[in-house]
Design a protein around this motif. Structure first.
Motif, PDB file in Angstrom:
ATOM      1  N   PRO A 213       0.814  -1.217   0.000  1.00 10.56           N
ATOM      2  CA  PRO A 213       0.000   0.000   0.000  1.00 10.56           C
ATOM      3  C   PRO A 213       0.848   1.268   0.000  1.00 10.56           C
ATOM      4  O   PRO A 213       0.483   2.264  -0.621  1.00 10.56           O
ATOM      5  N   LEU A 214       1.993   1.209   0.686  1.00  9.01           N
ATOM      6  CA  LEU A 214       2.880   2.374   0.699  1.00  9.01           C
ATOM      7  C   LEU A 214       3.346   2.680  -0.715  1.00  9.01           C
ATOM      8  O   LEU A 214       3.382   3.832  -1.155  1.00  9.01           O
ATOM      9  N   MET A 215       3.695   1.627  -1.464  1.00 11.59           N
ATOM     10  CA  MET A 215       4.205   1.819  -2.813  1.00 11.59           C
ATOM     11  C   MET A 215       3.140   2.421  -3.730  1.00 11.59           C
ATOM     12  O   MET A 215       3.451   3.193  -4.615  1.00 11.59           O
ATOM     13  N   PHE A 216       1.887   2.038  -3.498  1.00  8.59           N
ATOM     14  CA  PHE A 216       0.797   2.604  -4.290  1.00  8.59           C
ATOM     15  C   PHE A 216       0.866   4.123  -4.299  1.00  8.59           C
ATOM     16  O   PHE A 216       0.703   4.761  -5.315  1.00  8.59           O
ATOM     17  N   VAL A 217       1.098   4.667  -3.102  1.00  8.34           N
ATOM     18  CA  VAL A 217       1.094   6.111  -2.969  1.00  8.34           C
ATOM     19  C   VAL A 217       2.203   6.716  -3.817  1.00  8.34           C
ATOM     20  O   VAL A 217       2.029   7.757  -4.443  1.00  8.34           O
ATOM     21  N   TYR A 218       3.330   6.032  -3.867  1.00  5.90           N
ATOM     22  CA  TYR A 218       4.456   6.606  -4.599  1.00  5.90           C
ATOM     23  C   TYR A 218       4.372   6.344  -6.083  1.00  5.90           C
ATOM     24  O   TYR A 218       4.988   7.044  -6.879  1.00  5.90           O
ATOM     25  N   VAL A 219       3.647   5.300  -6.451  1.00  4.07           N
ATOM     26  CA  VAL A 219       3.530   4.988  -7.870  1.00  4.07           C
ATOM     27  C   VAL A 219       2.578   5.965  -8.548  1.00  4.07           C
ATOM     28  O   VAL A 219       2.730   6.284  -9.720  1.00  4.07           O
ATOM     29  N   ALA A 220       1.599   6.468  -7.785  1.00  5.02           N
ATOM     30  CA  ALA A 220       0.582   7.331  -8.360  1.00  5.02           C
ATOM     31  C   ALA A 220       1.219   8.536  -9.040  1.00  5.02           C
ATOM     32  O   ALA A 220       2.107   9.177  -8.491  1.00  5.02           O
ATOM     33  N   THR A 221       0.787   8.808 -10.241  1.00  2.00           N
ATOM     34  CA  THR A 221       1.291   9.987 -10.945  1.00  2.00           C
ATOM     35  C   THR A 221       0.420  11.176 -10.590  1.00  2.00           C
ATOM     36  O   THR A 221      -0.606  11.048  -9.933  1.00  2.00           O
ATOM     37  N   ALA A 222       0.846  12.325 -11.067  1.00  2.00           N
ATOM     38  CA  ALA A 222       0.142  13.553 -10.709  1.00  2.00           C
ATOM     39  C   ALA A 222      -1.304  13.518 -11.167  1.00  2.00           C
ATOM     40  O   ALA A 222      -2.188  14.081 -10.533  1.00  2.00           O
ATOM     41  N   GLU A 223      -1.549  12.831 -12.282  1.00  2.00           N
ATOM     42  CA  GLU A 223      -2.921  12.851 -12.820  1.00  2.00           C
ATOM     43  C   GLU A 223      -3.835  11.900 -12.070  1.00  2.00           C
ATOM     44  O   GLU A 223      -5.051  11.975 -12.200  1.00  2.00           O
TER      45      GLU A 223
END
Lengths: 467, 459
Positions: A213-223
């Motif tokens: 779940p932590l990685m999800f946050v960092y994978v998310a792009t600006a859009e």
């Protein structure tokens, strides 16, 4: 019974078959785990002479019961903190005082709950008793977590559970190995690594559940819309929690039924004999049950105070909430196990110390954490498994360092020292960490963080892409 | 040669497994092959013997050995169906599904054919052949996807294959083995497992560095410069990884051969009924070679369908391409090995199960640099940077598996934990709906760079 069968493979690997001499222990019959045995090192034999003089039988029984339960621990001196905390609340004494007193009051209660479950195990038989122990062993942590949850303090829940795992892995284990290593500096200190290994697989699985779940946050792009990310994180966390609970149930089956002989501590013939006299139940089933319910209520009350006053205490002591929840809360909550683990390490019974520290960490990591997530789900609170970067990083390194430390089945004081130093470094890190945490009062911690993050992206992300 | 019992091979675990001196050795069989062969059945040649014409008889018996020699034969039907569906333009998801099913028996048959060829080529060349063709399906899919510029599919499918071998295949094997032998001791030789983990960890390093390069970049560094750096690094690392793979082959096939042989002595009893009978080659060298070429072509055709239809299948099934390539593709590609590994675990022959799962994972993790170099030759910019989520899943999968196999024994709890980890990772990719723009684009690694780097600095 089952314990007498010495499984041939249980004594393989380490080659110290003679030393551990598994099975055939009395402890088995009462479903005692290492956790319980460790707590019992804090007990003292009650002196019943005064009570024997009381004429009325009913009163006598009542007093005996009271004495066994209340005065049966060396921590009894901390019990006055409980009424003091309650009085302080009603007299409106400053909140940091209530916080401190409640923490002190929780310490003996944690030990007494473990005593009571052990007493109940005399009546319920080994398997049910073992289950009871495995569930109530960290009752304090569970109650604090659930109360903080109902108060919507998701960050406190996460911090205190994480802190409890860290404290068990590094502080409790580190002090035990250090003290044990110094006390037995000329002797070889051995333990059975099979038992430790099982805990590490489970802890690593828990780490995976926190990491994704932590990685999800960092994978998310600006859009990526923040709502989508938090939705994904939440779904994943809830799903993972169910798998973690399945893992924990399998662990209980493994520990209590199929591979029981792995978890039996070294037979305590000599050093333990002085304690063995309390082999028979000292209180009856119903009285024990009533005491357990009563104690749980008092724990709930004190936890309520702790949760309610933590922010005020944090401000007046000038410590961050994260430092208090990660470092101070678990030290108090684990004090009884901590003392027990060190005492057994002194006696060169590392298997029990390890069983306490690692068993407790696994229990919190794979039982209390997912259970909290599911309780939050039922309560309609959006709590996910995403501890932040700093916390997850500390957790990952703690698990890996401890796992490496326990690879070879022997111990010396250097191992304990390194673990202890790691704990100090992590504690110092959270002490220094003054980054403003908006989350403690917020509704969902996961979401807020994403917002921060996304604004961070849009804030500087434009600059990066334009250059 | 095989009868030399190296003193250190039997140290550590103390279980003298009486290595060497095996028939398997002579034909260059690896654990991978032995596992696949558990899916074979003895062909019944009686019917064919009645045919008068000798040539026809030979052709038919050859056909029977190759086509009907596996329990997966029934899945061969999916191959013509897929081709038919393609020429009549049925729904593309259907073509995708049929192609996937058709690939399953082909993967097993290729491994059968390489084993047959090994009878003629001798152990060393045979071993090399096995090591290269063992995961032919994965390699062909990867290269075809590369030719179609679907770099993300290449990365996902290779990553998924490693994850599936490490967690799913190994997890199910250990779990089933542990349940079946719950009262018995389950041991394996950890030296063999360790060699694989060094290589996997080295591969992880090669994936990690380009990823970190992106995150280390500050706002002032231009995107093109970073992608150039990452590309150069990836290509160099790929060459180094290939050198490591060659060294691994030398280690496995020549210098430390005895490490990789499965427990031999007690294999005979459980294994005799199936394998020892087909000790002699059942088909001729040239016929085997022709079959191998033919099968490879069919695999290429089906892989082409799979690669071409994966997006449509993803759309119509409502699953992300990431999930399909990471989870579904490898399950199909590894089905044969998977079944074999489980069967051997049931028989308490963990060395073979481990050899299959870990050997396959290592091999695939070294196909990744091969595809990077092929992409380089084709002028496609593929780097070793899997994204954050994928790299961290890989890292934890490797670390958990390595810890699990540290003590040389096994019980069902280990298998269960690995299996649960796989389910959690699968759930993660199932849930992951973050739009992936990279799929069609040439440069995959580039896009995610902008955000986290700046996210770190602004937060």
């Amino acid at each position: 019974m089952a314990g007498i069968v010495t499984e041939p493979w249980a004594s393989a690997e380490n080659g110290n078959a003679s030393m551990t001499a598994k099975g055939s222990s009395r402890e088995l019959r009462h479903g005692r785990t290492a956790h319980n045995m460790s707590s019992s090192s804090l007990r003292k034999k009650s002196d019943l002479r005064v009570i024997q003089k009381v004429p009325y039988k009913g009163l006598k029984d009542f007093l005996t019961n009271l004495q066994e339960v209340i005065l049966g621990t060396k921590l009894a001196i901390l019990f006055p903190a409980i009424p003091a905390a309650i009085i302080c609340t009603y007299c409106g004494v400053s909140q940091p005082w209530i916080f401190g007193l409640s923490m002190l009051g929780l310490t003996p209660l944690a030990e007494r709950v473990s005593f009571l479950t052990e007493q109940l195990a005399f009546y319920t038989g080994p398997t049910l008793g073992g289950l009871l122990n495995a569930t109530c062993g960290n009752a304090t942590e569970l109650i604090i977590a659930i109360l903080a949850l109902t108060n919507n303090k998701v960050a406190v829940v996460k911090y205190s559970l994480l802190g409890s795992i860290l404290s068990n892995l590094l502080l409790v284990l580190g002090t035990s190995l250090l003290c044990g290593g110094i006390a037995n500096i000329r002797r070889e200190q051995r333990f059975d690594r099979k038992q430790a290994d099982v805990n590490f697989f489970l802890l690593l699985m828990g780490l995976l559940c926190h990491l994704l779940p932590l990685m999800f946050v960092y994978v998310a792009t600006a859009e990526t819309p923040a709502a989508l990310v938090s939705d994904m994180t939440l779904t994943l966390s809830r799903g993972s929690s169910i798998f973690m609970l399945i893992g924990y149930i399998a662990y209980l089956v493994f520990q209590l039924w199929t591979h029981r002989q792995l978890f039996d501590a070294q037979d305590q013939e000599d050093e333990y004999d002085d304690d063995v006299e309390e082999e028979t139940a000292v209180i009856s089933f119903w009285s024990g049950f009533a005491w357990l319910v009563g104690m749980t209520l008092v724990i709930a009350l004190l936890s309520e105070y702790v949760v309610a006053t933590i922010e005020t205490a944090s401000e007046s002591w000038n410590l961050s909430v994260s430092f208090i929840s990660i470092i101070l809360l678990p030290i108090v909550g684990n004090a009884a196990e901590h003392a027990g683990a060190i005492i057994f390490a002194f006696k060169n019974k590392l298997d029990i110390s390890l069983g306490v520290a690692l068993g407790s960490a696994t229990q919190i990591g794979l039982f209390v954490v997912p259970l909290t997530i599911i309780v939050a789900w039922i309560l309609g609170i959006n709590m996910d498994l995403n501890f932040n970067l700093l916390e997850t990083g500390s957790l990952a390194l703690s698990i890996i360092i401890t796992a490496f430390t326990l690879q070879d089945g022997t111990s010396h004081y250097m191992k304990g020292l390194v673990l202890l130093l790691c704990y100090f470094i992590i504690a110092f890190c959270f002490f220094v960490d003054k980054l403003p945490q908006k989350q403690p009062n917020g509704f969902h911690m996961g979401l807020q963080q994403i917002n921060n993050f996304v604004t961070g992206i849009t804030g500087t992300g434009g600059g990066a892409s334009s250059s | 040669m095989g009868s030399i019992v190296e003193p250190w091979a039997i140290a550590e675990n103390g279980n003298t497994t009486a290595k060497g001196s095996s028939r398997e050795l002579r034909h260059g069989r690896t654990a991978h092959n032995m596992s696949s062969s558990s899916l074979r059945k003895k062909s019944d040649l009686r019917l064919i013997q009645k045919i008068p014409c000798k040539t026809l008889k030979n052709v038919l018996s050859n056909l029977q050995e190759v086509i009907l020699g596996t329990k997966l034969t029934v899945l061969f039907l999916a191959i013509p169906l897929a081709i038919l569906a393609n020429s009549y333009h049925y729904g593309r998801p259907l073509i995708f599904g049929l192609s996937l099913i058709g690939l399953t028996p082909l993967a097993e048959r290729v491994s059968f054919l390489t084993e047959q060829l090994a009878f003629y080529t001798g152990p060393t060349v045979g071993g090399l052949l096995n090591a290269t063709c063992g995961n032919a399906t994965e390699l062909i899919i990867a290269i075809l996807a590369l030719a179609n510029n679907k770099v993300a599919v290449v990365k996902y499918s290779l990553l998924g294959s490693i994850l599936s071998n490490l967690l799913l295949v190994l997890g199910t094997s250990l779990f089933c083995g542990g349940i079946a032998n719950i009262r018995r001791e389950q041991r394996f030789d950890r030296k063999q497992a360790d060699v694989n983990f060094f290589l996997l960890l080295m591969g992880l390093l090669c994936h990690l560095l380009p990823l970190l390069l992106k995150y280390a970049a500050t706002g002032e560094v231009s995107t093109s410069q970073i992608s150039k750096m990452s590309l150069n690094l990836s290509r160099t690392s790929s060459i180094v990884m290939l050198i490591a793979y060659i060294a691994y082959l030398i280690f496995q096939l020549w210098t430390h051969r005895q490490l990789f042989e499965a427990q031999e002595d007690d294999i005979d009893d459980a294994y005799d009924d199936e394998v020892t009978v087909e000790e002699t080659p059942v088909i001729g060298f040239w016929s085997g070679f022709a079959w191998l070429v033919g099968m490879t072509l069919v695999i290429a055709l089906l892989s082409e369908y799979v690669v071409a239809t994966i997006e449509e299948a993803s759309d119509s099934w409502g699953l992300s391409v990431g999930f399909i390539s990471i989870i579904l593709l490898p399950i199909v590609g590894n089905a044969a090995e998977h079944a074999g590994a489980i069967i051997f675990a049931f028989k308490n022959k963990l060395d073979i199960s481990l050899g299959v799962a870990l050997g396959s994972a290592t091999q695939i993790s070294l196909f990744v640099p091969l595809s990077v170099i092929v992409a380089w030759i084709m002028g496609i910019k593929m780097d070793l940077n899997f994204n954050l989520l994928e790299t961290s899943s890989l890292a934890l999968a490797i670390i958990i598996t390595a810890f699990t196999l540290q003590d040389g024994t096994s019980h069902y709890m280990k298998g269960l934990v690995l299996l649960l980890c796989y389910v959690i990772i699968a759930a993660c990719f199932f849930v992951d709906q973050i739009p992936q723009k990279q799929l069609i684009g040439t440069i995959v690694g580039l896009q995610p760079k902008n955000n986290p780097g700046s996210g770190f600095f602004s937060a």
